[in-house]
Design a protein around this motif. Structure first.
Motif, PDB file in Angstrom:
ATOM      1  N   MET A   1       0.847  -1.168   0.000  1.00  0.00           N
ATOM      2  CA  MET A   1       0.000   0.000   0.000  1.00  0.00           C
ATOM      3  C   MET A   1       0.897   1.236   0.000  1.00  0.00           C
ATOM      4  O   MET A   1       1.766   1.374   0.850  1.00  0.00           O
ATOM      5  CB  MET A   1      -0.911  -0.016   1.240  1.00  0.00           C
ATOM      6  CG  MET A   1      -1.672   1.261   1.429  1.00  0.00           C
ATOM      7  SD  MET A   1      -2.919   1.309   2.722  1.00  0.00           S
ATOM      8  CE  MET A   1      -2.208   0.508   4.090  1.00  0.00           C
ATOM      9  N   ASN A   2       0.680   2.101  -0.970  1.00  0.00           N
ATOM     10  CA  ASN A   2       1.415   3.357  -1.064  1.00  0.00           C
ATOM     11  C   ASN A   2       0.650   4.447  -0.322  1.00  0.00           C
ATOM     12  O   ASN A   2      -0.550   4.596  -0.503  1.00  0.00           O
ATOM     13  CB  ASN A   2       1.594   3.773  -2.527  1.00  0.00           C
ATOM     14  CG  ASN A   2       2.445   2.793  -3.284  1.00  0.00           C
ATOM     15  OD1 ASN A   2       3.339   2.180  -2.717  1.00  0.00           O
ATOM     16  ND2 ASN A   2       2.171   2.635  -4.572  1.00  0.00           N
ATOM     17  N   LYS A  28      -5.996  -1.514   7.082  1.00  0.00           N
ATOM     18  CA  LYS A  28      -5.527  -2.786   6.528  1.00  0.00           C
ATOM     19  C   LYS A  28      -6.329  -3.976   7.025  1.00  0.00           C
ATOM     20  O   LYS A  28      -6.347  -5.025   6.383  1.00  0.00           O
ATOM     21  CB  LYS A  28      -4.054  -3.009   6.880  1.00  0.00           C
ATOM     22  CG  LYS A  28      -3.104  -2.130   6.119  1.00  0.00           C
ATOM     23  CD  LYS A  28      -1.673  -2.499   6.462  1.00  0.00           C
ATOM     24  CE  LYS A  28      -0.681  -1.684   5.670  1.00  0.00           C
ATOM     25  NZ  LYS A  28       0.698  -2.044   6.002  1.00  0.00           N
ATOM     26  N   ASP A  33      -7.336  -5.219  -0.477  1.00  0.00           N
ATOM     27  CA  ASP A  33      -6.354  -4.874  -1.506  1.00  0.00           C
ATOM     28  C   ASP A  33      -6.317  -3.382  -1.774  1.00  0.00           C
ATOM     29  O   ASP A  33      -6.634  -2.909  -2.867  1.00  0.00           O
ATOM     30  CB  ASP A  33      -6.635  -5.625  -2.813  1.00  0.00           C
ATOM     31  CG  ASP A  33      -6.298  -7.089  -2.716  1.00  0.00           C
ATOM     32  OD1 ASP A  33      -5.440  -7.432  -1.878  1.00  0.00           O
ATOM     33  OD2 ASP A  33      -6.875  -7.884  -3.474  1.00  0.00           O
ATOM     34  N   ILE A  34      -5.919  -2.628  -0.769  1.00  0.00           N
ATOM     35  CA  ILE A  34      -5.780  -1.184  -0.912  1.00  0.00           C
ATOM     36  C   ILE A  34      -4.495  -0.923  -1.676  1.00  0.00           C
ATOM     37  O   ILE A  34      -3.410  -1.305  -1.233  1.00  0.00           O
ATOM     38  CB  ILE A  34      -5.764  -0.483   0.455  1.00  0.00           C
ATOM     39  CG1 ILE A  34      -7.072  -0.742   1.208  1.00  0.00           C
ATOM     40  CG2 ILE A  34      -5.540   1.010   0.292  1.00  0.00           C
ATOM     41  CD1 ILE A  34      -7.079  -0.235   2.635  1.00  0.00           C
ATOM     42  N   ILE A  35      -4.614  -0.285  -2.831  1.00  0.00           N
ATOM     43  CA  ILE A  35      -3.443   0.001  -3.655  1.00  0.00           C
ATOM     44  C   ILE A  35      -2.701   1.211  -3.109  1.00  0.00           C
ATOM     45  O   ILE A  35      -1.501   1.164  -2.885  1.00  0.00           O
ATOM     46  CB  ILE A  35      -3.853   0.240  -5.120  1.00  0.00           C
ATOM     47  CG1 ILE A  35      -4.463  -1.027  -5.690  1.00  0.00           C
ATOM     48  CG2 ILE A  35      -2.662   0.686  -5.945  1.00  0.00           C
ATOM     49  CD1 ILE A  35      -5.101  -0.848  -7.036  1.00  0.00           C
ATOM     50  N   SER A  36      -3.438   2.295  -2.913  1.00  0.00           N
ATOM     51  CA  SER A  36      -2.799   3.508  -2.414  1.00  0.00           C
ATOM     52  C   SER A  36      -3.794   4.362  -1.644  1.00  0.00           C
ATOM     53  O   SER A  36      -5.001   4.264  -1.852  1.00  0.00           O
ATOM     54  CB  SER A  36      -2.215   4.329  -3.573  1.00  0.00           C
ATOM     55  OG  SER A  36      -3.255   4.826  -4.384  1.00  0.00           O
ATOM     56  N   ILE A  58      -8.824   6.759  -1.361  1.00  0.00           N
ATOM     57  CA  ILE A  58      -8.412   5.369  -1.169  1.00  0.00           C
ATOM     58  C   ILE A  58      -8.663   4.610  -2.473  1.00  0.00           C
ATOM     59  O   ILE A  58      -9.809   4.472  -2.902  1.00  0.00           O
ATOM     60  CB  ILE A  58      -9.181   4.723   0.001  1.00  0.00           C
ATOM     61  CG1 ILE A  58      -8.987   5.548   1.283  1.00  0.00           C
ATOM     62  CG2 ILE A  58      -8.743   3.286   0.207  1.00  0.00           C
ATOM     63  CD1 ILE A  58      -9.896   5.156   2.409  1.00  0.00           C
ATOM     64  N   LEU A  60      -8.741   1.187  -4.436  1.00  0.00           N
ATOM     65  CA  LEU A  60      -8.860  -0.243  -4.184  1.00  0.00           C
ATOM     66  C   LEU A  60      -8.708  -1.016  -5.486  1.00  0.00           C
ATOM     67  O   LEU A  60      -9.109  -0.540  -6.552  1.00  0.00           O
ATOM     68  CB  LEU A  60     -10.226  -0.559  -3.568  1.00  0.00           C
ATOM     69  CG  LEU A  60     -10.545   0.121  -2.244  1.00  0.00           C
ATOM     70  CD1 LEU A  60     -11.996  -0.104  -1.875  1.00  0.00           C
ATOM     71  CD2 LEU A  60      -9.647  -0.396  -1.153  1.00  0.00           C
TER      72      LEU A  60
END
Length: 177
Positions: A1-2, A28, A33-36, A58, A60
């Motif tokens: 996660m960025n 979290k 699946d949090i990308i950034s 956010i 996803l």
């Protein structure tokens, strides 16, 4: 996660950055699946008062982007409120994803199973039992029969033609209605 943090008209100190990072770490736990996460903190003066604004963006994987905008007089409070709103949105999304994975009525129909028969099989089966209430009995005789049979209760008529229930209690003794 960025995680990216931006300050507009405000300097992001180490304490503010640490508070934002710890708040985002709580997201979290939903396993989505949090990308950034982009956090934009800004400050504006409205009607002579300083207001802090916090925007959470956010991203996803395979889902829509969640955008949360929050303002308050205190920056830390705005961050906490935005985090709570983000947790609520992610919790709803998590519940929606997990609930949709259950087998529904359409899948049962697709398997060519008769829905009426399946629902009848699920219901509890009730078996009728004949009661011997025709002749009066003594309580002692019913107690002996109850001990010998292993049943939990016995319904009978006593010598005064009253319907009585003799039952086994949790403590091992017997009760009489």
């Amino acid at each position: 996660m960025n995680i990216s943090m931006t300050g507009r008209n405000i300097e992001l100190t180490d304490a503010i950055k640490e508070h934002i990072s710890s708040s985002i770490e709580t997201l979290k736990k939903f396993n989505l699946d949090i990308i950034s996460v982009n956090v934009i903190a800004s400050s504006q003066t409205k009607k002579g008062k300083e207001h802090a604004f916090v925007d959470f963006v956010i991203n996803l994987a395979h889902k829509n982007t969640i955008i949360i905008k929050q303002n308050d007089e205190d920056l830390y409070v705005a961050i906490d409120l935005a985090t709570n709103r983000a947790q609520k949105a992610l919790r709803r999304l998590h519940d929606k994803v997990t609930d949709h994975q259950k087998v529904g009525l359409n899948e049962v129909k697709a398997e060519n199973i008769d829905v009426k028969e399946a629902s009848q099989e699920i219901e509890d089966e009730i078996v009728p039992v004949e009661l011997d209430l025709y002749k009066p009995r003594e309580v002692e005789d019913v107690l002996e029969d109850l001990k010998a049979s292993g049943k939990m209760f016995e319904i009978f008529l006593d010598n005064e033609n009253k319907t009585r229930v003799l039952y086994k209690r949790n403590d091992g003794k017997f009760g009489l209605y």
